[in-house]
Design a protein around this motif. Structure first.
Motif, PDB file in Angstrom:
ATOM      1  N   UNK A   1       0.831  -1.212   0.000  1.00 32.38           N
ATOM      2  CA  UNK A   1       0.000   0.000   0.000  1.00 32.38           C
ATOM      3  C   UNK A   1       0.861   1.255   0.000  1.00 32.38           C
ATOM      4  N   UNK A   2       1.925   1.249   0.796  1.00 35.93           N
ATOM      5  CA  UNK A   2       2.825   2.408   0.877  1.00 35.93           C
ATOM      6  C   UNK A   2       3.552   2.627  -0.451  1.00 35.93           C
ATOM      7  N   UNK A   3       3.993   1.553  -1.089  1.00 36.91           N
ATOM      8  CA  UNK A   3       4.689   1.669  -2.372  1.00 36.91           C
ATOM      9  C   UNK A   3       3.736   2.173  -3.449  1.00 36.91           C
ATOM     10  N   UNK A   4       2.506   1.672  -3.435  1.00 31.75           N
ATOM     11  CA  UNK A   4       1.510   2.128  -4.414  1.00 31.75           C
ATOM     12  C   UNK A   4       1.210   3.617  -4.249  1.00 31.75           C
ATOM     13  N   UNK A   5       1.251   4.097  -3.020  1.00 31.50           N
ATOM     14  CA  UNK A   5       1.018   5.525  -2.771  1.00 31.50           C
ATOM     15  C   UNK A   5       2.129   6.371  -3.372  1.00 31.50           C
ATOM     16  N   UNK A   6       3.320   5.794  -3.516  1.00 29.52           N
ATOM     17  CA  UNK A   6       4.469   6.516  -4.096  1.00 29.52           C
ATOM     18  C   UNK A   6       4.547   6.311  -5.605  1.00 29.52           C
ATOM     19  N   UNK A   7       4.479   5.063  -6.039  1.00 30.03           N
ATOM     20  CA  UNK A   7       4.705   4.737  -7.455  1.00 30.03           C
ATOM     21  C   UNK A   7       3.434   4.683  -8.289  1.00 30.03           C
ATOM     22  N   UNK A   8       2.281   4.726  -7.657  1.00 31.83           N
ATOM     23  CA  UNK A   8       1.037   4.613  -8.410  1.00 31.83           C
ATOM     24  C   UNK A   8       0.897   3.222  -9.000  1.00 31.83           C
ATOM     25  N   UNK A   9       0.632   3.143 -10.294  1.00 35.58           N
ATOM     26  CA  UNK A   9       0.427   1.855 -10.954  1.00 35.58           C
ATOM     27  C   UNK A   9       1.725   1.187 -11.411  1.00 35.58           C
TER      28      UNK A   9
END
Length: 263
Positions: free
Chosen positions: A45-53
């Motif tokens: 979840x944290x990585x998705x918040x940074x990198x998006x898709x």
């Protein structure tokens, strides 16, 4: 006449060697794909918040893609640590812990510290830092990124891969991985098997230990990869399992670091 000269120059440039990049596109994505399978829900979840898709696998190649951009050339030394031959663990440990150079060891520590403690980082910086971290942890599991300083990590060791002129660094960047003829998702699925004992052991290992383990393999690679030799099926047979172990460890270690950052 001018057109003819331009054609000659362009043709010559097509044959110039490109700067080597650990594991190449497929290998780095294998590491990223394996890492993704060991991430916690909170970390994902944290990585998705940074990198998006953008997935971990797809983010892994950015530091190589931007090498030709003059604005990012300061990152070139972040990809490797050159070490002399036949060092003991204590000698490697002493070298690294006293290390103030710009290299993979110091920059992994820098990136981890920044991601864990600097709450004021703008998101664009976080994107850059996490892409770099994903990539460089993959780099230190490629034996020639811990190669000798006098041959530039095997770049100056000229040999043949079957009948193709190349160098030792390129063999480990791309030739061996690509010889398996698998996509990065197929490759990750084929080798991603870790026992409970391995997980517990690998989680306890330090960055110095990761580097030393790769460095130990580096010595074996040099011993079996003499200048001007021809590498072929036998070389693939000897080093396929060690290479797969490095890709697997790289993925698991990357996941361990990311889970620690975002815990």
């Amino acid at each position: 006449m001018k057109l003819f000269k331009k054609i000659i120059i362009f043709t010559a440039m097509c044959y110039l060697p490109f700067t080597s990049s650990a594991w190449g596109i497929i290998g780095h994505r294998v590491v990223g794909e394996i890492a993704d399978s060991y991430l916690t829900k909170k970390t994902k979840k944290a990585i998705a918040a940074i990198l998006g898709n953008e997935s971990v696998a797809m983010a892994s190649n950015w530091p190589d893609f931007i090498k030709s951009d003059p604005n990012y050339r300061y990152l070139n030394n972040w990809h490797y640590v050159n070490l002399k031959s036949d060092l003991t663990f204590d000698e490697v440990n002493n070298f690294l812990t006293a290390d103030t150079a710009t290299d993979a060891y110091t920059k992994i520590n820098f990136l981890v510290n920044e991601m864990k403690t600097n709450t004021l980082l703008p998101n664009e910086t976080k994107v850059m830092y996490i892409r770099l971290l994903i990539h460089i942890i993959g780099d230190i599991h490629q034996p020639m990124h811990l190669g000798k300083p006098d041959d530039r990590g095997g770049n100056a060791v000229k040999l043949k891969w079957f009948d193709e002129p190349t160098n030792l660094h390129a063999v480990w960047d791309e030739k061996l991985v690509e010889f398996q003829e698998l996509s990065y998702t197929e490759y990750a699925k084929a080798i991603n098997f870790i026992t409970k004992e391995q997980r517990n052991s690998w989680k306890q290992q330090s960055l110095v230990q990761w580097i030393y383990d790769t460095y130990t393999l580096t010595g074996k690679v040099y011993a079996e990869s003499k200048p001007d030799s021809r590498l072929d099926y036998l070389y693939n047979f000897k080093f396929l399992a060690p290479m797969n172990d490095q890709l697997l460890k790289g993925g698991f270690h990357l996941a361990t670091v990311l889970n620690d950052i975002f815990k």
